[in-house]
Design a protein around this motif. Structure first.
Motif, PDB file in Angstrom:
ATOM      1  N   VAL A 298       0.722  -1.312   0.045  1.00  0.00           N
ATOM      2  CA  VAL A 298       0.144  -0.088   0.045  1.00  0.00           C
ATOM      3  C   VAL A 298       0.891   1.267  -0.010  1.00  0.00           C
ATOM      4  O   VAL A 298       1.994   0.928   0.439  1.00  0.00           O
ATOM      5  CB  VAL A 298      -0.878  -0.047   1.059  1.00  0.00           C
ATOM      6  CG1 VAL A 298      -2.083  -1.174   1.333  1.00  0.00           C
ATOM      7  CG2 VAL A 298      -0.150   0.248   2.495  1.00  0.00           C
ATOM      8  N   THR A 299       0.298   2.355  -0.256  1.00  0.00           N
ATOM      9  CA  THR A 299       0.917   3.750  -0.171  1.00  0.00           C
ATOM     10  C   THR A 299      -0.106   4.456   0.636  1.00  0.00           C
ATOM     11  O   THR A 299      -1.172   4.235   0.740  1.00  0.00           O
ATOM     12  CB  THR A 299       1.265   4.519  -1.366  1.00  0.00           C
ATOM     13  OG1 THR A 299       0.236   4.470  -2.073  1.00  0.00           O
ATOM     14  CG2 THR A 299       2.279   3.637  -2.267  1.00  0.00           C
ATOM     15  N   ILE A 300       0.355   5.426   1.063  1.00  0.00           N
ATOM     16  CA  ILE A 300      -0.408   6.449   1.928  1.00  0.00           C
ATOM     17  C   ILE A 300      -0.061   7.747   1.425  1.00  0.00           C
ATOM     18  O   ILE A 300       1.171   8.395   1.455  1.00  0.00           O
ATOM     19  CB  ILE A 300      -0.247   6.570   3.564  1.00  0.00           C
ATOM     20  CG1 ILE A 300      -0.411   5.228   4.109  1.00  0.00           C
ATOM     21  CG2 ILE A 300      -1.070   7.379   4.293  1.00  0.00           C
ATOM     22  CD1 ILE A 300      -1.784   4.477   4.013  1.00  0.00           C
TER      23      ILE A 300
ATOM     24  N   ARG B 275      -8.432   6.325  -3.265  1.00  0.00           N
ATOM     25  CA  ARG B 275      -8.212   5.123  -3.894  1.00  0.00           C
ATOM     26  C   ARG B 275      -7.517   4.327  -2.755  1.00  0.00           C
ATOM     27  O   ARG B 275      -7.894   2.951  -2.700  1.00  0.00           O
ATOM     28  CB  ARG B 275      -7.506   5.387  -5.125  1.00  0.00           C
ATOM     29  CG  ARG B 275      -7.132   3.972  -5.673  1.00  0.00           C
ATOM     30  CD  ARG B 275      -6.561   4.023  -7.208  1.00  0.00           C
ATOM     31  NE  ARG B 275      -7.268   4.712  -8.201  1.00  0.00           N
ATOM     32  CZ  ARG B 275      -6.927   4.729  -9.440  1.00  0.00           C
ATOM     33  NH1 ARG B 275      -5.646   4.447  -9.940  1.00  0.00           N
ATOM     34  NH2 ARG B 275      -7.675   5.342 -10.066  1.00  0.00           N
ATOM     35  N   GLU B 276      -6.448   4.955  -1.983  1.00  0.00           N
ATOM     36  CA  GLU B 276      -5.912   4.192  -1.003  1.00  0.00           C
ATOM     37  C   GLU B 276      -6.903   3.865   0.393  1.00  0.00           C
ATOM     38  O   GLU B 276      -6.879   2.741   0.836  1.00  0.00           O
ATOM     39  CB  GLU B 276      -4.815   5.201  -0.326  1.00  0.00           C
ATOM     40  CG  GLU B 276      -3.730   5.394  -1.175  1.00  0.00           C
ATOM     41  CD  GLU B 276      -2.791   6.589  -1.055  1.00  0.00           C
ATOM     42  OE1 GLU B 276      -1.724   6.394  -1.501  1.00  0.00           O
ATOM     43  OE2 GLU B 276      -3.162   7.111  -0.062  1.00  0.00           O
TER      44      GLU B 276
ATOM     45  N   VAL C 287      -4.132  10.119   3.129  1.00  0.00           N
ATOM     46  CA  VAL C 287      -4.338   9.091   2.305  1.00  0.00           C
ATOM     47  C   VAL C 287      -5.334   9.665   1.450  1.00  0.00           C
ATOM     48  O   VAL C 287      -6.248  10.461   1.419  1.00  0.00           O
ATOM     49  CB  VAL C 287      -5.023   7.910   3.221  1.00  0.00           C
ATOM     50  CG1 VAL C 287      -6.541   8.738   4.066  1.00  0.00           C
ATOM     51  CG2 VAL C 287      -5.349   6.829   2.470  1.00  0.00           C
TER      52      VAL C 287
ATOM     53  N   LYS D 259      -8.837   0.700  -0.719  1.00  0.00           N
ATOM     54  CA  LYS D 259      -8.003  -0.699  -0.570  1.00  0.00           C
ATOM     55  C   LYS D 259      -7.949  -0.824   1.107  1.00  0.00           C
ATOM     56  O   LYS D 259      -8.102  -1.948   1.431  1.00  0.00           O
ATOM     57  CB  LYS D 259      -6.765  -0.480  -1.128  1.00  0.00           C
ATOM     58  CG  LYS D 259      -5.797  -1.665  -0.884  1.00  0.00           C
ATOM     59  CD  LYS D 259      -4.589  -2.064  -1.652  1.00  0.00           C
ATOM     60  CE  LYS D 259      -3.810  -3.211  -1.460  1.00  0.00           C
ATOM     61  NZ  LYS D 259      -2.893  -3.394  -2.316  1.00  0.00           N
TER      62      LYS D 259
END
Length: 225
Positions: free
Chosen positions: A50-52, A78-79, A75, A82
């Motif tokens: 994941v990314t934030i 889209r994040e 955030v 997920k």
């Protein structure tokens, strides 16, 4: 149980890039598949990239225990989608912290028994954190530092903290977190152990620069036997 040495993105600071509880590990995309499999095996968890806010420093921007996870308000939608799916799949509560101090992983030190937060965080932020994580959160500076997630690394079995922490602060950590706490370093003398370790109750990941003595201390402090 395993203690794995891995550098993430050529950096020994595993705790900056990743975070975990006892079932789910969040790390940024771009880590080789064999390293992801090794991390999953060491921690006994499912690893999810994941990314934030598009950032790879996931460990700095997320705090979690086995009941919930808190993320920074940078955030993206889209994040969040997920993370909501992951929270549902792993039966976790999800909360977004809107406080200006948005390095959430640095501002919280928690397990399933209690926790600490940066005392500069507002009361509404602390109330949300308590609701999401399901534990009482104590606002407190440790070792005269607010970046609590860097001061220590704790699980439900034990904890490692900054080697120069005051005795009364270590005793408070043991009382609030309800686990034994030991002092130590990682990565050849680096005292901010929370930035250098990702740990579940089953295993841990730290940088390749950590010495044999440091690794032994990590194993003992986190009860990785």
């Amino acid at each position: 149980m395993a203690l794995l040495q891995r550098d993430l993105f050529n950096s020994p600071y595993a705790g900056v890039f990743g975070t975990t509880n006892d079932v789910l590990t969040l790390i940024p995309p771009g880590i080789p598949k064999d390293d992801m499999e090794a991390i999953s095996g060491a921690l006994g968890t499912t690893v999810e990239p994941v990314t934030i806010g598009g950032s790879r420093v996931v460990g700095t921007l997320v705090a979690m225990n086995n009941q919930g996870l808190l993320v920074s308000n940078i955030v993206t939608s889209r994040e969040i989608e997920k993370l909501e799916k992951l929270a549902s799949d792993f039966n976790l509560r999800l909360g977004v912290i809107s406080d200006r101090s948005n390095a959430i992983g640095n501002n919280f030190l928690v397990n399933d028994k209690g926790g600490f937060c940066n005392e500069r965080l507002g009361p509404q932020t602390r109330e949300l954190a308590q609701e999401i994580l399901g534990v009482e959160i104590t606002p407190k500076s440790l070792n005269q530092m607010d970046t609590l997630g860097m001061i220590g690394c704790v699980t439900n079995k034990g904890g490692l903290c900054h080697p120069d922490i005051a005795a009364q602060d270590r005793e408070m950590m043991e009382r609030i977190l309800a686990v034994p706490i030991m002092e130590g370093t990682v990565n050849f003398g680096m005292p901010l152990v929370g930035a250098g370790i990702v740990a579940s109750s089953k295993g841990a990941v730290c940088g390749r620069q950590s010495t044999g003595i440091e690794l032994g201390r990590v194993e003992e402090a986190l009860s990785l036997f």
